[in-house]
Design a protein around this motif. Structure first.
Motif, short mmCIF file in Angstrom:
data_model
loop_
_atom_site.label_atom_id
_atom_site.label_comp_id
_atom_site.label_asym_id
_atom_site.label_seq_id
_atom_site.Cartn_x
_atom_site.Cartn_y
_atom_site.Cartn_z
N SER A 1 0.82 -1.21 0.00
CA SER A 1 0.00 0.00 0.00
C SER A 1 0.86 1.26 0.00
O SER A 1 0.56 2.23 -0.71
CB SER A 1 -0.91 -0.02 1.24
N VAL A 2 1.94 1.23 0.77
CA VAL A 2 2.83 2.39 0.84
C VAL A 2 3.48 2.65 -0.51
O VAL A 2 3.51 3.79 -1.01
CB VAL A 2 3.90 2.18 1.94
N VAL A 3 4.00 1.59 -1.11
CA VAL A 3 4.70 1.74 -2.39
C VAL A 3 3.75 2.28 -3.46
O VAL A 3 4.13 3.07 -4.32
CB VAL A 3 5.33 0.40 -2.82
N ASN A 4 2.49 1.86 -3.39
CA ASN A 4 1.52 2.30 -4.40
C ASN A 4 0.90 3.66 -4.07
O ASN A 4 0.12 4.18 -4.86
CB ASN A 4 0.38 1.28 -4.53
N ASN A 5 1.22 4.19 -2.91
CA ASN A 5 0.58 5.42 -2.49
C ASN A 5 1.23 6.64 -3.15
O ASN A 5 2.43 6.84 -3.05
CB ASN A 5 0.66 5.53 -0.96
N MET A 6 0.41 7.46 -3.78
CA MET A 6 0.93 8.62 -4.51
C MET A 6 1.59 9.63 -3.56
O MET A 6 2.61 10.23 -3.90
CB MET A 6 -0.21 9.32 -5.26
N ALA A 7 0.99 9.79 -2.39
CA ALA A 7 1.54 10.76 -1.44
C ALA A 7 2.93 10.31 -0.99
O ALA A 7 3.85 11.12 -0.86
CB ALA A 7 0.61 10.89 -0.24
N PHE A 8 3.09 9.01 -0.78
CA PHE A 8 4.40 8.49 -0.37
C PHE A 8 5.43 8.71 -1.47
O PHE A 8 6.56 9.13 -1.20
CB PHE A 8 4.29 7.00 -0.03
N ARG A 9 5.01 8.44 -2.69
CA ARG A 9 5.96 8.62 -3.81
C ARG A 9 6.42 10.06 -3.92
O ARG A 9 7.60 10.34 -4.08
CB ARG A 9 5.30 8.18 -5.11
N LEU A 10 5.45 10.96 -3.83
CA LEU A 10 5.79 12.38 -3.91
C LEU A 10 6.72 12.78 -2.77
O LEU A 10 7.74 13.44 -2.97
CB LEU A 10 4.52 13.23 -3.86
#
Lengths: 758, 261
Positions: free
Chosen positions: B33-42
């Motif tokens: 979920s973290v890896v797919n999370n846009m906020a985390f990526r940004l």
């Protein structure tokens, strides 16, 4: 130095360092109310729920219906008088039994204005008689003038005095608290000469609180002025201690040891000699902390314990009635371990307090603690408070009940932190359409109150408010707002208390951008933010409407002002509407409508009593505010139970208490009750009250159920989102952004918020 | 070490594999979920960009300042103290300064306006990132300067004497004597700078809140917001991943320096 010695030295330093760190962690975050007391002055006080014994509350009200006056004699005898001193009630067993006898006012109306009495050593009473001054009253009703030079001189000059407190200290001295022309001063008698002993607080003020009982002529005299309380030596008038506090204090009592007791933030506290404050009794569990109670006197009993005189709004009688409560330490009283409940709320809430009173009535063996995160001088933000709550929840030491307003409640529910309340909470009497959103897959959150964005106006003008876009068009094509120079009419200004001529009235009025944004947000936000996504097209419609209305009424100029001038306060809480100690704010839109400057008014309705005066203008009718979502409503006082609670059954009993008729039928000023029967009851009470006031008044006919049946969509009440949209709305209204620019800015600002939750 | 670091770290790793209440094992769900999370990526990209830009800049600027201060005789101590002053400024004051300088109607925009240039939304545009970079450099240059000075003081004068006898210019002395001798210091300064770079969140949070402009949305913003949301499983997973990345980076720096030795 040997290696082992070095190692030991190092370990020792480390331990010291750790100890210092632990000691430095201080008082915690201060998110709970109260503290603990140590036995003092003969009044052993142990925190409730710890060890054996606790304070118990006993209702010792004599058979007086209405208002009473009470005295604690130096020997501990309790005396009470009803209005007009018609009957005297005495109790030598500390309120267990009362002996009634005719009072000095039996058969006469002379003492009807008496509001406070003092007991003179010979058994006579000391009272204040209007236009006569102070007087002694014998048991047979005969009176004798009691000279008080300043009062006598004032009466001769036509002054009006209100004696709110009379305390006979000994044979020669009395302590009076009186107001003249709404100002107050403390006086005392000294060898026949009255001497003002207010020290440096000689400035007349309306802030003076009533002083307390001083037994045996010893102890200190106390009075508070706003956020300062001074303790004076009763013999010399010299100030002994000065206490500062942020919470307002109400009547105080002192005992022979000089201990000073008072109510602060709903709790009974004792002031220490150094100014420290000890919480003796947590008000959440006792009558003096009840939301519709007003404690007018606290007296300490010789030998320990207290008496509190509480004026309560009797919701059945729609009147204020006196209740005397005695608090004594019961060594044998125990707390049921299955009924120890902790309730957490971000802010104080009258519904919660009323439910605590109710559950306490039903379960006197319970121990209930209410923690208000943003109370007093804790000095923390809402986010800080939620972080602290989260830490406690994660450690498994969280509260049992969480009042979810202002919290990330959906996140709590999704992550399994809340208990499913379906099995234990009775929802049969609730408006099922309002509950539907929260009971889809288990019921983890229960709204107990709610408000509705509404619009009021004549039937003809309400036609313009059939849809959101129609209303905006009508506003834009209508008249501008009348010039509001001041609340007083001016020769050149169009704003008058008599109203604006009908042809010149604006369609709708708002005092400032904040008020406009608030109502539009409540009625529309769920249309452009839902399912964790933003609908930019609908947001554009929202901003375009806001921009158009703001431009029409020149609200952009007021955006960013710190002062909002549009609201007035109205006292509105109580039973069906009668009550005294809660106020609600009336928005500028409603004020403009009442003053006949606009055709319509938009507001957040949550108080049945408030609806009636606004519907008195012409043939006013109500309608739901037309928004971009159908039937918007605003849930409030939302409650959840922690999944880690060890008292699940009792926690559910508390939720049931919040939803009970006893709690819901009272207008707490937090919103409409969510129980159908309670809404009907409040309406009925208002009409009974109207009939009592004037039989010719038409009944207040309002089919609130019909409006409530139309409610479908809970408004978005997430504060962070609202703030993000507000920032762009403000810049849009000020002309610093276009509608497209505002939409783009919100898209940008909100993106991470939404992404975090995906 | 055990109480304040190791046990909490192990608990964080454990929580990353469990649900929020720590009852049900959910495996790698949080990590996915973290890896797919846009906020985390940004946030990860912004944080990496911040570190990649700030650390080299800080190393170079602080070394330059250290050399400069060392050359100034007399008065070096005065300069040294001056460069250390930002460390003594409380965060609250820095935040106030930011607001005065970079608000829409702040001092910076007034200066731009004076020169007839268009105003900049420093906190509401990509400029926010560079404001953050400048703050980091301003705050940490003095501290790194002291570290560099310690490293420079440890280089024996005889080496410089020998270089001068061999006819080396000042630049050559710097290239072939100073820099190689400073290599151990480079490792320490780099690691400390890396760790200090995470402290800039305080200023960013206090000025721009929990949801600043995209360009300065850092991993700490995300962690903070996830904690408020009680999204502990994902927060723990992200923190574990960050710890792993930091560990790898530190190991690479150490390895690089060991090889150079």
């Amino acid at each position: 130095m040997k290696r082992g010695t070095k190692w030991l030295l190092c370990a020792g330093v480390m331990l010291l360092w750790l100890l210092a760190s632990a000691c430095g962690s201080g008082n915690g975050n201060g998110d709970t109310q109260g503290g603990e007391d140590t036995p003092h002055g003969g009044n052993a006080a142990t925190p409730m729920g710890m060890g054996t014994g606790r304070y118990v509350e006993l209702n010792i009200t004599p058979p007086i219906h209405g208002r009473l006056m009470h005295i604690v004699a130096p020997d501990g005898t309790l005396l009470a008088f009803d209005e007009g001193l018609r009957n005297r009630y005495g109790s030598t067993d500390r309120g267990i039994t009362w002996v009634q006898s005719p009072g000095p006012g039996a058969g006469t109306e002379r003492f009807m204005d008496v509001q406070s009495v003092g007991l003179l050593p010979g058994g006579n009473l000391l009272v204040y008689l209007r236009e006569e001054g102070m007087a002694t009253v014998a048991p047979d009703g005969t009176t004798a003038h009691f000279p008080v030079p300043e009062i006598d001189a004032g009466i001769a000059d036509g002054d009006e005095f209100i004696l709110s407190f009379i305390q006979v200290l000994d044979d020669e001295r009395v302590l009076l608290t009186y107001r003249v022309d709404w100002f107050a001063r403390f006086m005392r008698e000294n060898d026949g000469e009255f001497v003002q002993i207010t020290g440096e607080n000689e400035t007349r003020t309306t802030q003076v609180r009533v002083g307390g009982t001083v037994t045996g002529g010893a102890g200190g005299m106390v009075f508070g002025m706003g956020d300062v309380t001074a303790i004076h030596d009763i013999a010399t008038g010299q100030e002994l201690t000065r206490l500062s506090h942020t919470d307002a204090i109400t009547p105080m009592g002192a005992n022979a040891n000089g201990d000073v007791y008072t109510l602060m933030a709903h709790n009974l506290v004792r002031f220490g000699v150094e100014g420290e404050v000890y919480t003796l009794l947590n008000g959440t569990a006792f009558a003096f902390g009840a939301p519709l109670g007003n404690t007018v006197a606290v007296s300490s009993l010789p030998g320990g314990g207290f008496v509190a005189h509480v004026m309560k709004a009797d919701v059945d009688e729609m009147a204020l009635v006196s209740r005397l409560f005695k608090y004594i330490w019961d060594e044998n009283a125990t707390v049921d371990p299955d009924k120890i409940l902790t309730i957490w709320s971000l802010e104080d809430n009258a519904v919660v307090r009323a439910a605590i009173t109710e559950i306490w009535r039903l379960h006197p063996e319970a121990d209930i603690t209410l923690e208000i995160a943003l109370s007093g001088d804790a000095g923390i933000s809402a986010t800080d408070a939620i972080r602290t709550l989260n830490t406690r929840l994660l450690s498994g030491r969280g509260p049992d009940i969480i009042i979810l307003d202002g919290t990330p409640m959906e996140s709590y529910a999704q992550r399994g932190m809340l208990l499913n309340l379906s099995p234990g909470v009775d929802t049969t009497g609730m408006y099922q359409n309002l509950l539907a959103t929260y009971a889809a897959q288990g019921m983890y959150i229960v709204p107990t109150q709610f408000t509705i964005p509404m619009i009021v106006g004549t039937e003809a003008h309400l036609r313009y408010a059939a849809t959101f876009h129609a209303l905006v068009d009508a506003i834009v094509n209508g008249n501008p707002m009348p010039v509001m120079e001041a609340f007083t009419a001016t020769a050149g200004g169009a704003f008058t208390l008599g109203g604006t001529p009908e042809a010149q009235r604006a369609m709708l009025g708002f005092t400032d951008l904040d008020e406009l944004f608030h109502i539009l947000w409540l009625a529309n936000a769920s249309a452009f933010i839902y399912d964790n996504r933003l609908d930019s097209a609908v947001l554009g419609e929202f901003f375009a409407a806001l921009h158009a209305i703001s431009d029409k009424y020149g609200l952009g100029q007021s955006a960013g002002d710190m002062m909002h001038s549009g609201g007035v306060f109205m006292a509105t809480a109580g039973g069906g509407g009668g009550g005294v100690n809660r106020v609600s704010m009336v928005g500028g839109s409603l004020m403009q409508y009442m003053l006949q400057n606009t055709h319509l008014a938009a507001f957040e309705a949550g108080n049945i009593m408030l609806l009636r005066p606004f519907m008195q203008r012409d043939d006013s009718q109500l309608a739901l505010f037309p928004g971009l979502v159908p039937g918007a409503w605003v849930p409030s006082t939302l409650v959840g139970v922690s999944a880690d609670t060890r008292v699940a059954d009792f926690a559910m009993a508390f939720v049931n208490a919040m939803l009970s008729m006893e709690v819901q039928r009272v207008n707490h000023g937090e919103g409409f009750p969510i129980i159908r029967e309670a809404v009907a009851w409040q309406l009925e009470q208002i009409n009974e009250q109207l009939a009592e006031m004037d039989g010719d008044l038409p009944p207040f006919e309002l089919d609130l159920d019909a409006f409530i049946a139309q409610l479908q969509t809970p408004s978005l009440i997430e504060a962070t989102l609202r703030e993000m949209v507000w920032q762009s709305a403000e810049r849009l209204a000020q002309g610093r952004l276009s509608v497209e620019g505002a939409v783009a800015e919100v898209e940008q600002n909100i993106r991470n918020y939404l992404a975090e939750r995906s | 070490m055990l109480i304040f670091f190791l046990i909490p770290f192990v608990d964080t790793v454990r929580r990353s594999f469990y649900d929020v209440r720590g009852v049900n094992f959910i495996g790698l769900e949080s990590y996915v979920s973290v890896v797919n999370n846009m906020a985390f990526r940004l946030a990860a990209v912004n944080t990496a960009r911040f570190v990649a830009i700030c650390i080299p800049l800080l190393l170079v600027i602080s070394l330059g300042v250290a050399l400069l201060v060392r050359c100034v005789r007399p008065g070096g101590a005065v300069f040294k103290t001056t460069f250390l002053l930002p460390m003594a400024v409380p965060v609250a004051s820095v935040v106030l300064l930011w607001q005065v300088l970079f608000n829409d109607g702040g001092l910076a925009n007034s200066v731009l306006d004076f020169f007839g240039l268009p105003g900049v939304r420093f906190m509401g545009s990509g400029a926010a990132f560079w404001v953050l970079v400048a703050t980091y450099l301003w705050k940490n240059t003095g501290y790194n300067m002291v570290l560099w000075l310690a490293g420079l003081d440890s280089i024996s004068d005889t080496l410089y004497e020998a270089a001068r006898v061999d006819g080396a210019s000042k630049l050559q002395s710097f290239r072939y004597v100073t820099l190689p001798c400073l290599l151990p210091t480079v490792g320490i300064v780099s690691i400390l700078s890396l760790l200090n770079s995470f402290k800039v969140f305080r200023e960013a949070y206090l000025v721009a809140g929990a949801y600043p402009h995209d360009s300065m949305y850092l991993l700490q913003h995300l962690f903070n917001n996830w904690f408020v949301q009680l999204d502990i499983s994902r927060l723990s997973a992200a923190a574990t991943m960050l710890a792993a990345v930091l560990l790898v980076m530190i190991l690479i720096i150490r390895r690089f320096l060991d090889e150079k030795d």
